[in-house]
Design an enzyme around this catalytic site. Structure first.
Site, short mmCIF file in Angstrom:
data_model
loop_
_atom_site.label_atom_id
_atom_site.label_comp_id
_atom_site.label_asym_id
_atom_site.label_seq_id
_atom_site.Cartn_x
_atom_site.Cartn_y
_atom_site.Cartn_z
N GLY A 151 9.07 -36.18 -10.20
CA GLY A 151 8.49 -36.59 -8.92
C GLY A 151 9.04 -35.76 -7.78
NE ARG A 159 11.37 -28.68 -3.29
CZ ARG A 159 11.08 -29.32 -4.40
NH1 ARG A 159 10.89 -28.66 -5.53
NH2 ARG A 159 10.99 -30.65 -4.42
CB THR A 199 10.26 -32.22 -14.08
OG1 THR A 199 9.78 -33.01 -13.02
CG2 THR A 199 11.56 -31.60 -13.71
#
Length: 309
Positions: free
Chosen positions: A223, A199, A171
């Site tokens: 994460g 997903r 990210t």
């Protein structure tokens, strides 16, 4: 209960008023946050808005094929599709998001258009692509030769076991406080490498991957998105700051809550960064290896997030 909440808010506002404010300031996840922050800072130093700054900032890694976990050049899913997720939130709690978006290099800008030009918060998949094209975004192939080569090598065994700080390095989340004292945040990703088709992680979900409350502060996560979603992690961090915790302590408490809900965290990485109305910032993660970038009047810094293990 309402009275107690008001007292909390009043006490927090009082503490902010008493402290020396650090603004403008921009913080973002990982070392690719340094060039992203630089773009945001060009806006902030000219007294531009935090919202404009975070959008401009995260567009930098979105367009960089060397950043393999955001935008163009990102790792594909297990079927070879590069699918992108992003969200943005402003000082007035307006927010916009896109998820499972293909073929558009700058999902953060599409998310802002969702926020500003529709009555909705999130558009996904084909609907998000249709909206982006209607708004003039260009349809592009986002699968670079290097990412395609890596995917084809992965297909030989097709094992899916994310490696912390590598596969989870997925990210860029950015938070900014502008010269007017207003907050905004943005988060954008190509998600976990070789994920199942369809997903979606925490990055485009308001309250999970990103949350901004202009009375208190802002937080963003990185994460394993599934773990962050379960705890509504970024919202939790902001609420912990509302209770009087520093940004770092709020991130630490949120990480500890995630750890408490998982029997085994050996292969689980989650990190948070947070920024309050004073311009105070902090980060915390489960395992060492997470870092975050900061830029303010004192200069540019890359800081290692403190960790539980």
């Amino acid at each position: 209960m309402l009275g107690g909440g008001f007292q909390y808010a009043s006490a927090f506002a009082g503490s902010l008023g008493a402290a020396k404010r650090n603004r403008p300031v921009v913080i973002s996840t990982w070392n690719h946050g340094i060039p992203a922050n630089a773009a945001a800072w060009e806006i902030l130093k000219k007294k531009g808005t935090a919202l404009d700054a975070v959008e401009a900032g995260v567009r930098v890694p979105e367009a960089d094929p060397e950043v393999r976990t955001v935008g163009y050049g990102g790792y594909p899913d297990r079927e070879g599709h590069v699918t992108l997720d992003a969200c943005i939130m402003d000082k007035d709690s307006n927010c916009g998001a896109v998820a499972f978006l293909e073929h558009i290099k700058h999902p953060i800008s599409v998310a802002r258009k969702v926020m500003e030009d529709t009555p909705h918060v999130m558009l996904v998949g084909e609907g998000a692509l249709q909206f982006a094209l209607e708004k003039g975004f260009k349809k592009e192939n986002l699968l670079t030769p290097q990412s395609e080569k890596d995917w084809k090598n992965w297909l030989k065994e097709s094992k899916y076991k994310p490696v912390i700080n590598i596969e989870n390095h997925d990210t860029i989340g950015m938070l900014a406080l502008d010269a007017n004292g207003d907050l905004a945040g943005a988060c954008t990703t190509s998600g976990a490498a070789y994920k199942m088709h369809g997903r979606v992680g925490d990055s485009p979900i308001i309250g999970a991957g990103l949350f901004v409350d202009n009375e208190v502060g802002a937080a963003t996560a990185t994460g394993l998105g599934e773990a962050v979603i379960r705890m509504v992690g970024s919202h939790l961090v902001v609420e912990l700051m509302r209770q009087g915790n520093s940004p770092e302590q709020a991130c630490k408490l949120a990480v500890e809550r995630i750890i408490a809900k998982h029997k085994d965290v050996k292969d689980l990485q989650v990190g948070f960064i947070a920024l309050n109305k004073n311009g105070e910032y902090g980060g915390y993660c489960i395992h060492k290896g997470f870092n975050y970038a900061v830029q303010d009047k004192s200069g540019v810094k890359l800081l290692d997030g403190k960790s539980k293990f």
